[in-house]
Design a protein around this motif. Structure first.
Motif, PDB file in Angstrom:
ATOM      1  N   PRO A 104       0.787  -1.406  -0.100  1.00  0.00           N
ATOM      2  CA  PRO A 104      -0.014   0.070  -0.012  1.00  0.00           C
ATOM      3  C   PRO A 104       0.679   1.282   0.013  1.00  0.00           C
ATOM      4  O   PRO A 104       2.043   1.357   0.485  1.00  0.00           O
ATOM      5  N   GLU A 105       0.254   2.379  -0.350  1.00  0.00           N
ATOM      6  CA  GLU A 105       0.915   3.705  -0.559  1.00  0.00           C
ATOM      7  C   GLU A 105       0.106   4.601   0.193  1.00  0.00           C
ATOM      8  O   GLU A 105      -0.984   4.795  -0.053  1.00  0.00           O
ATOM      9  N   LYS A 141      -7.457  16.538   3.134  1.00  0.00           N
ATOM     10  CA  LYS A 141      -8.185  15.527   2.794  1.00  0.00           C
ATOM     11  C   LYS A 141      -8.046  14.470   3.871  1.00  0.00           C
ATOM     12  O   LYS A 141      -8.709  13.424   4.052  1.00  0.00           O
ATOM     13  N   GLY A 142      -6.960  14.573   4.778  1.00  0.00           N
ATOM     14  CA  GLY A 142      -6.232  13.676   5.579  1.00  0.00           C
ATOM     15  C   GLY A 142      -5.678  12.630   4.967  1.00  0.00           C
ATOM     16  O   GLY A 142      -4.974  12.722   3.997  1.00  0.00           O
ATOM     17  N   VAL A 143      -5.725  11.286   5.635  1.00  0.00           N
ATOM     18  CA  VAL A 143      -4.662  10.390   5.242  1.00  0.00           C
ATOM     19  C   VAL A 143      -5.521   9.429   4.127  1.00  0.00           C
ATOM     20  O   VAL A 143      -6.692   9.086   4.347  1.00  0.00           O
ATOM     21  N   ALA A 144      -5.071   9.063   2.961  1.00  0.00           N
ATOM     22  CA  ALA A 144      -5.625   8.215   2.009  1.00  0.00           C
ATOM     23  C   ALA A 144      -4.668   7.026   1.892  1.00  0.00           C
ATOM     24  O   ALA A 144      -3.324   7.135   1.838  1.00  0.00           O
ATOM     25  N   VAL A 145      -5.268   5.887   1.600  1.00  0.00           N
ATOM     26  CA  VAL A 145      -4.306   4.674   1.350  1.00  0.00           C
ATOM     27  C   VAL A 145      -4.692   4.228  -0.177  1.00  0.00           C
ATOM     28  O   VAL A 145      -5.822   3.773  -0.438  1.00  0.00           O
ATOM     29  N   ILE A 159      -7.622   0.230  -5.564  1.00  0.00           N
ATOM     30  CA  ILE A 159      -8.641   0.560  -4.677  1.00  0.00           C
ATOM     31  C   ILE A 159      -7.960   2.014  -3.714  1.00  0.00           C
ATOM     32  O   ILE A 159      -6.776   2.006  -3.647  1.00  0.00           O
ATOM     33  N   THR A 160      -8.745   2.849  -3.289  1.00  0.00           N
ATOM     34  CA  THR A 160      -8.450   3.952  -2.354  1.00  0.00           C
ATOM     35  C   THR A 160      -9.223   3.818  -1.326  1.00  0.00           C
ATOM     36  O   THR A 160     -10.545   3.669  -1.314  1.00  0.00           O
TER      37      THR A 160
END
Length: 338
Positions: free
Chosen positions: A299-300, A307-311, A320-321
């Protein structure tokens, strides 16, 4: 090839002796009359002299090749291990370590120790004595080990039962005992031979102590040791002094010694190794095999102030995000949020 056994109690009372194959064919008793090289079983004397000088089983000795002087013995198999403790050197029967100890202690100290244990054989002032070049009978060699076993010597072997000497008799009989440190150290060395050294074939279910020996050109193979209340010496060799084929002190003699002790001392026979206990079945064993999981890339993780944290990740080829808005499948499908 003859296999001789001499067994006695620590007091010197002989309880068993085999001196040949047939008395009718020959009355020569090889256990009491044949003078043969004891090989490395004589190292008992050298190491006891070392302990009497103040060394301990943890004292270091050099196990590297000897490159000076005219006498340059080698270790069996040409193996050298550098610095070893006396315990390790004795257990592995290092030849170069024994010769170095003999040279450091001096021939007089080694001979005096041999005489104190009852060995009367001629003993030239030669470093080869450390490796058992001085010929002696199996009887006097076994009696020397009996002095260690009973901590009282020299021991005089005898066939008729003799009452044990009283306290005052022992004060004036000319015999002596090892100091506490000397006896403890000697038992330490002898047990190391059986438990982790060249005498592993002699292991019993009870504490056992002994030393292997193989003379020059393998003309004699011996194991001498004690367990319980018995001291037993085993010699294997040819009357005509021919070399033995594939026989060493840690092989056939040690096996004969262990077999004899196993039958002579109740509870001494080695216990068979326990069979492994099968692992009990679990309810998990009844579950069906799970299908292979799809490949997943590492994962990145993205951090955005607004927007905060996204994976971002890819599972089975589908991107997928995951962020605070939910889960977005990048092929257009949208999943429920957390």
């Amino acid at each position: 090839k003859l296999q001789l056994i001499r067994a006695l109690q620590a007091s010197g009372e002989v309880v068993a002796m085999v001196g040949g194959r047939s008395y009718a064919a020959s009355t020569f008793n090889r256990a009491t009359q044949a003078r043969r090289q004891p090989g490395s079983t004589f190292k008992l004397i050298v190491y006891l002299a070392a302990l009497r000088s103040g060394m301990t089983p943890d004292t270091l000795v050099d196990d590297s090749p000897i490159t000076t002087g005219t006498y340059r013995p080698a270790n069996a198999g040409g193996r050298y291990r550098g610095q070893l403790t006396l315990r390790e050197a004795f257990a592995r029967s290092s030849n170069v370590a024994a010769v170095r100890l003999y040279t450091q202690l001096g021939s007089a100290a080694v001979e005096e120790t041999a005489r104190d244990l009852g060995i009367t054989a001629p003993m030239p002032a030669n470093a080869s004595v450390a490796l058992g070049s001085a010929e002696m009978t199996l009887m006097e060699l076994t009696a020397a080990y009996a002095a260690i076993a009973g901590n009282y010597g020299p021991v005089a072997p005898h066939a008729i039962h003799v009452e044990e000497a009283g306290f005052f008799e022992r004060l004036f009989d000319g015999r002596s005992s090892l100091s506490s440190d000397e006896r403890t150290g000697m038992l330490d060395l002898l047990s190391a031979v059986v438990n982790q050294g060249t005498g592993r074939a002699a292991r019993l279910a009870i504490p056992a102590y002994g030393k292997t020996g193989t003379s020059q050109d393998a003309r004699d193979a011996l194991f001498v040791g004690f367990a319980g209340d018995l001291v037993v010496g085993v010699w294997v060799g040819h009357d005509d002094n021919r070399p033995l084929a594939h026989v060493s002190g840690g092989g056939l003699p040690a096996q004969i010694w262990a077999n004899f002790m196993s039958r002579a001392i109740p509870g001494a026979a080695p216990r068979p190794s326990p069979r492994p206990t099968p692992t009990p079945r679990s309810i998990l064993d009844e579950l069906p095999d799970l299908p292979d999981m799809p490949d997943m890339t590492a994962p990145e993780i993205r951090i955005d102030r607004e927007k905060g944290v996204a994976v971002d990740a890819e599972i089975g080829g589908v991107g997928i995000t995951i962020d605070r808005e939910g889960v977005v499948v990048r092929d257009g499908k949208t999943g429920d949020g957390p």
